[in-house]
Design a protein around this motif. Structure first.
Motif, PDB file in Angstrom:
ATOM      1  N   SER A  19       1.991  -5.457  -5.891  1.00 34.52           N
ATOM      2  CA  SER A  19       0.637  -5.487  -6.540  1.00 34.52           C
ATOM      3  C   SER A  19       0.566  -6.441  -7.892  1.00 34.52           C
ATOM      4  O   SER A  19      -0.522  -7.106  -7.916  1.00 34.52           O
ATOM      5  CB  SER A  19       0.388  -4.181  -6.751  1.00 34.52           C
ATOM      6  OG  SER A  19       0.111  -3.315  -5.646  1.00 34.52           O
ATOM      7  N   ALA A  20       1.364  -6.335  -8.697  1.00 33.89           N
ATOM      8  CA  ALA A  20       1.504  -7.081  -9.918  1.00 33.89           C
ATOM      9  C   ALA A  20       1.645  -8.586  -9.544  1.00 33.89           C
ATOM     10  O   ALA A  20       1.300  -9.311 -10.279  1.00 33.89           O
ATOM     11  CB  ALA A  20       2.698  -6.622 -10.800  1.00 33.89           C
ATOM     12  N   GLU A  21       2.483  -8.896  -8.814  1.00 31.56           N
ATOM     13  CA  GLU A  21       2.813 -10.242  -8.157  1.00 31.56           C
ATOM     14  C   GLU A  21       1.619 -11.026  -7.482  1.00 31.56           C
ATOM     15  O   GLU A  21       1.018 -11.956  -7.922  1.00 31.56           O
ATOM     16  CB  GLU A  21       4.018 -10.369  -7.327  1.00 31.56           C
ATOM     17  CG  GLU A  21       4.402 -11.838  -6.983  1.00 31.56           C
ATOM     18  CD  GLU A  21       5.648 -11.729  -5.790  1.00 31.56           C
ATOM     19  OE1 GLU A  21       5.908 -12.962  -5.587  1.00 31.56           O
ATOM     20  OE2 GLU A  21       6.421 -10.802  -5.682  1.00 31.56           O
ATOM     21  N   LEU A  22       0.831 -10.206  -6.562  1.00 28.54           N
ATOM     22  CA  LEU A  22      -0.327 -10.762  -6.065  1.00 28.54           C
ATOM     23  C   LEU A  22      -1.422 -10.791  -6.994  1.00 28.54           C
ATOM     24  O   LEU A  22      -2.104 -11.785  -7.231  1.00 28.54           O
ATOM     25  CB  LEU A  22      -0.791  -9.830  -4.904  1.00 28.54           C
ATOM     26  CG  LEU A  22       0.237  -9.869  -3.624  1.00 28.54           C
ATOM     27  CD1 LEU A  22      -0.369  -8.706  -2.658  1.00 28.54           C
ATOM     28  CD2 LEU A  22       0.167 -11.083  -3.061  1.00 28.54           C
ATOM     29  N   SER A  25      -7.117 -15.228  -9.704  1.00 28.21           N
ATOM     30  CA  SER A  25      -7.703 -15.394 -10.845  1.00 28.21           C
ATOM     31  C   SER A  25      -9.054 -14.524 -10.756  1.00 28.21           C
ATOM     32  O   SER A  25      -9.915 -14.656 -11.547  1.00 28.21           O
ATOM     33  CB  SER A  25      -8.119 -17.002 -10.913  1.00 28.21           C
ATOM     34  OG  SER A  25      -8.912 -17.364  -9.846  1.00 28.21           O
ATOM     35  N   ASP A  26      -9.121 -13.755  -9.719  1.00 29.07           N
ATOM     36  CA  ASP A  26     -10.273 -12.753  -9.474  1.00 29.07           C
ATOM     37  C   ASP A  26     -10.366 -11.615 -10.101  1.00 29.07           C
ATOM     38  O   ASP A  26      -9.076 -10.775  -9.871  1.00 29.07           O
ATOM     39  CB  ASP A  26     -10.386 -12.714  -7.849  1.00 29.07           C
ATOM     40  CG  ASP A  26     -11.947 -11.825  -7.818  1.00 29.07           C
ATOM     41  OD1 ASP A  26     -12.740 -11.379  -8.745  1.00 29.07           O
ATOM     42  OD2 ASP A  26     -12.231 -11.801  -6.767  1.00 29.07           O
ATOM     43  N   THR A  27     -11.037 -11.275 -11.046  1.00 26.40           N
ATOM     44  CA  THR A  27     -10.953 -10.095 -11.967  1.00 26.40           C
ATOM     45  C   THR A  27     -11.141  -9.099 -11.116  1.00 26.40           C
ATOM     46  O   THR A  27     -10.613  -7.861 -11.564  1.00 26.40           O
ATOM     47  CB  THR A  27     -12.406 -10.220 -12.951  1.00 26.40           C
ATOM     48  OG1 THR A  27     -12.187 -11.582 -13.671  1.00 26.40           O
ATOM     49  CG2 THR A  27     -11.993  -9.139 -14.021  1.00 26.40           C
ATOM     50  N   GLN A  43      -8.381  -4.035  -8.810  1.00 28.73           N
ATOM     51  CA  GLN A  43      -7.841  -3.235  -7.602  1.00 28.73           C
ATOM     52  C   GLN A  43      -6.368  -3.053  -7.900  1.00 28.73           C
ATOM     53  O   GLN A  43      -5.700  -2.017  -7.576  1.00 28.73           O
ATOM     54  CB  GLN A  43      -8.379  -4.075  -6.220  1.00 28.73           C
ATOM     55  CG  GLN A  43      -7.749  -3.346  -4.947  1.00 28.73           C
ATOM     56  CD  GLN A  43      -8.063  -4.132  -4.032  1.00 28.73           C
ATOM     57  OE1 GLN A  43      -8.732  -5.159  -3.954  1.00 28.73           O
ATOM     58  NE2 GLN A  43      -7.410  -3.640  -2.807  1.00 28.73           N
ATOM     59  N   ALA A  44      -5.775  -4.281  -8.286  1.00 29.40           N
ATOM     60  CA  ALA A  44      -4.104  -4.184  -8.363  1.00 29.40           C
ATOM     61  C   ALA A  44      -3.850  -3.430  -9.427  1.00 29.40           C
ATOM     62  O   ALA A  44      -2.697  -2.409  -9.192  1.00 29.40           O
ATOM     63  CB  ALA A  44      -3.714  -5.661  -8.596  1.00 29.40           C
ATOM     64  N   LEU A  45      -4.617  -3.133 -10.481  1.00 28.66           N
ATOM     65  CA  LEU A  45      -4.202  -2.296 -11.485  1.00 28.66           C
ATOM     66  C   LEU A  45      -4.427  -0.715 -10.897  1.00 28.66           C
ATOM     67  O   LEU A  45      -3.479  -0.033 -11.402  1.00 28.66           O
ATOM     68  CB  LEU A  45      -5.236  -2.389 -12.716  1.00 28.66           C
ATOM     69  CG  LEU A  45      -4.833  -3.736 -13.515  1.00 28.66           C
ATOM     70  CD1 LEU A  45      -5.848  -3.882 -14.744  1.00 28.66           C
ATOM     71  CD2 LEU A  45      -3.352  -3.424 -14.208  1.00 28.66           C
ATOM     72  N   GLN A  46      -5.351  -0.568 -10.227  1.00 23.41           N
ATOM     73  CA  GLN A  46      -5.444   0.856  -9.619  1.00 23.41           C
ATOM     74  C   GLN A  46      -4.202   1.052  -8.656  1.00 23.41           C
ATOM     75  O   GLN A  46      -3.888   2.192  -8.683  1.00 23.41           O
ATOM     76  CB  GLN A  46      -6.726   0.964  -8.822  1.00 23.41           C
ATOM     77  CG  GLN A  46      -8.070   0.861  -9.725  1.00 23.41           C
ATOM     78  CD  GLN A  46      -9.357   1.042  -8.962  1.00 23.41           C
ATOM     79  OE1 GLN A  46      -9.268   0.917  -7.693  1.00 23.41           O
ATOM     80  NE2 GLN A  46     -10.317   0.915  -9.642  1.00 23.41           N
ATOM     81  N   GLU A  47      -3.820   0.170  -8.045  1.00 22.94           N
ATOM     82  CA  GLU A  47      -2.663   0.379  -7.013  1.00 22.94           C
ATOM     83  C   GLU A  47      -1.256   0.506  -7.749  1.00 22.94           C
ATOM     84  O   GLU A  47      -0.646   1.192  -7.584  1.00 22.94           O
ATOM     85  CB  GLU A  47      -2.510  -0.697  -6.139  1.00 22.94           C
ATOM     86  CG  GLU A  47      -3.687  -1.078  -5.028  1.00 22.94           C
ATOM     87  CD  GLU A  47      -3.555  -2.246  -4.058  1.00 22.94           C
ATOM     88  OE1 GLU A  47      -2.662  -2.929  -4.538  1.00 22.94           O
ATOM     89  OE2 GLU A  47      -4.331  -2.439  -3.068  1.00 22.94           O
ATOM     90  N   ILE A  48      -1.535  -0.289  -8.847  1.00 26.55           N
ATOM     91  CA  ILE A  48      -0.135  -0.130  -9.668  1.00 26.55           C
ATOM     92  C   ILE A  48      -0.209   1.278 -10.372  1.00 26.55           C
ATOM     93  O   ILE A  48       0.796   1.966 -10.339  1.00 26.55           O
ATOM     94  CB  ILE A  48      -0.094  -1.331 -11.047  1.00 26.55           C
ATOM     95  CG1 ILE A  48       0.246  -2.453 -10.243  1.00 26.55           C
ATOM     96  CG2 ILE A  48       1.200  -0.738 -12.056  1.00 26.55           C
ATOM     97  CD1 ILE A  48       0.141  -3.755 -11.328  1.00 26.55           C
TER      98      ILE A  48
END
Length: 455
Positions: free
Chosen positions: A261-264, A269-271, A276-281
């Motif tokens: 998730s962090a790598e993607l 550049s989409d906020t 969404q990635a932070l929620q998955e992390i």
């Protein structure tokens, strides 16, 4: 703890003490046997000397006449330093002839044809006195008389010491041979222990295979116990290796998800995608943290350095505190989490953190599988702290399996498979066991049976 004395030293010391006691008894027996032998020999000399002397007793000039033979005196003084005494006594008890009055030392005097001996003292001298009752053999005179003969004890004592010395030398030789044989026998008897010790020392820390060697019958049980211990250690190692492998796999999954998730997110550049990635992390971190906490709890349960600390624990208070803790999580997934209508006060002497961890895992497991309702309750009659939900439950055939670490009824389902294993460990640590069953209203109940609980 100080080391105990070696088995070799114990056996050698015990057997040596027994051997020395036996030697002392044998020496005493040898001394008394030497005395008896010397007394028998010299008493026979007394009897022979008295018989030789009696052959020189005759009737002359109307009275008893005695001519002392030198051979008889020499017979009683073989070493030359003994003193010899004799007395001829007539039938009225009067001393007729002699170099000392021995008649007072023997009472009564023996009858004709008999011989008696006695130990006595004369003027401070220790004597052995022999008395022969006899009768004249001439046809015209048949007067009875008694011949008393005595000698000092130098020859007897010398013979006693000689016999005792010979017996002692033989006994000393036997003792030396016995000690040598004892040392050799002990060394041979304890050789299997030395071989077993050598085999154990030569083993590596990872070699838990059975010990295969021939041992005496007395060591067979020890060898079987060692092999049984090694077998248990093999099972523990297999379990630990499986546990480590499963734990690594379980930890790798959320950590890999976090990294992906962090790598993607970094590539985008989409906020919104970042959100969404932070929620998955965050979710992956939460799962990894929960798994790490469960692994630590399971390790503490199995650690001998963390014994059970018993103190009064109120199960009702514990249930209410756990409900308050899990209410936010239940609200997030839309589950109605509550306390049973009748929740009696029940207290147990137990470890509060273990009971808290067990109930926490039961509630967490119920929230994962429940459809809409989870209830925490206490059965005072059966002394059970339970969690009930309206989920699918666990089939009877799988109820024993789910108590194993990392086992999950659904391979792709939520959770790590540690919660029920931890709860089962807590129940067994408190002398109880897990209870799983479907209730009359179709719900599934899982709980801790705590037989030591008290109202």
């Amino acid at each position: 703890m100080s080391p105990a004395a070696s088995l070799h030293r114990r056996l050698l010391g015990g057997l040596t003490v027994l051997l020395l006691l036996t030697c002392v008894l044998l020496l005493l027996q040898s001394w008394y046997s030497a005395q008896r032998s010397a007394d028998r020999v010299h008493d026979r000399l007394l009897a022979s000397a008295a018989q030789v002397m009696s052959d020189h007793v005759s009737w002359r000039d109307g009275r008893l006449w005695f001519d002392v033979p030198a051979s008889a005196l020499n017979m009683l003084a073989p070493q030359g330093d003994e003193r010899v005494f004799y007395t001829l006594v007539d039938h009225e008890g009067h001393a007729v002839s002699g170099n000392a009055d021995l008649s007072a030392l023997m009472s009564p005097l023996p009858a004709p044809g008999t011989f008696r001996t006695v130990s006595a003292n004369l003027n401070g001298l220790s004597l052995r006195v022999g008395a022969l009752g006899a009768r004249l053999t001439a046809w015209q005179h048949r007067e009875p008389y008694t011949l008393l003969v005595a000698h000092t004890l130098e020859a007897r004592r010398a013979m006693t010491m000689a016999l005792f010395r010979d017996s002692s030398l033989r006994l000393a030789g036997i003792v030396v041979l016995a000690l040598a044989g004892l040392l050799m026998t002990l060394r041979l008897a304890l050789n299997p222990l030395a071989h077993l010790r050598t085999k154990l020392k030569a083993r590596s820390a990872h070699d838990l295979s059975p010990i295969d060697m021939s041992v005496p019958r007395e060591l067979q049980e020890l060898l079987e116990a060692l092999n049984a211990l090694l077998a248990r250690q093999r099972q523990v190692r297999i379990h630990e290796q499986r546990f480590i492998g499963d734990a690594s796999h379980q930890l790798r999954t959320p950590l890999a998800g976090i990294a992906a998730s962090a790598e993607l997110a970094l590539r985008s550049s989409d906020t919104a995608y970042w959100q969404q990635a932070l929620q998955e992390i965050q979710g992956g971190t939460r799962r990894a943290t929960r798994l790490a906490e469960q692994l630590l709890s399971l390790t503490r349960l199995d650690s001998p350095q963390a014994p059970l600390t018993r103190q009064p624990v109120s199960l009702e208070t514990l249930a209410r505190e756990m409900l308050i803790r899990f209410l936010p999580a239940a609200d997030r997934v839309g589950i109605d989490l509550g306390l049973a209508e009748h929740c009696p006060a029940l207290t147990i002497q137990g470890d509060d953190w273990q009971l808290e961890e067990a109930l926490s895992n039961l509630i967490d497991n119920a929230l994962r599988y429940a459809r809409s309702r989870v209830t925490v309750g206490i059965d005072a009659t059966d002394r059970v702290l339970y969690v009930e939900d309206d989920g699918p439950g666990i089939h009877a055939s799988a109820q024993a399996e789910v108590l194993r670490p990392f086992y999950r009824g659904q391979e792709q389902g939520p959770g790590s498979g540690l919660g029920l294993a931890i709860a089962d460990g807590v129940a067994r640590a408190h002398g109880g066991h897990m209870i799983m069953r479907h209730t009359a209203n179709g719900d599934f109940m899982i709980g801790l049976h705590l037989p030591e609980a008290a109202c």
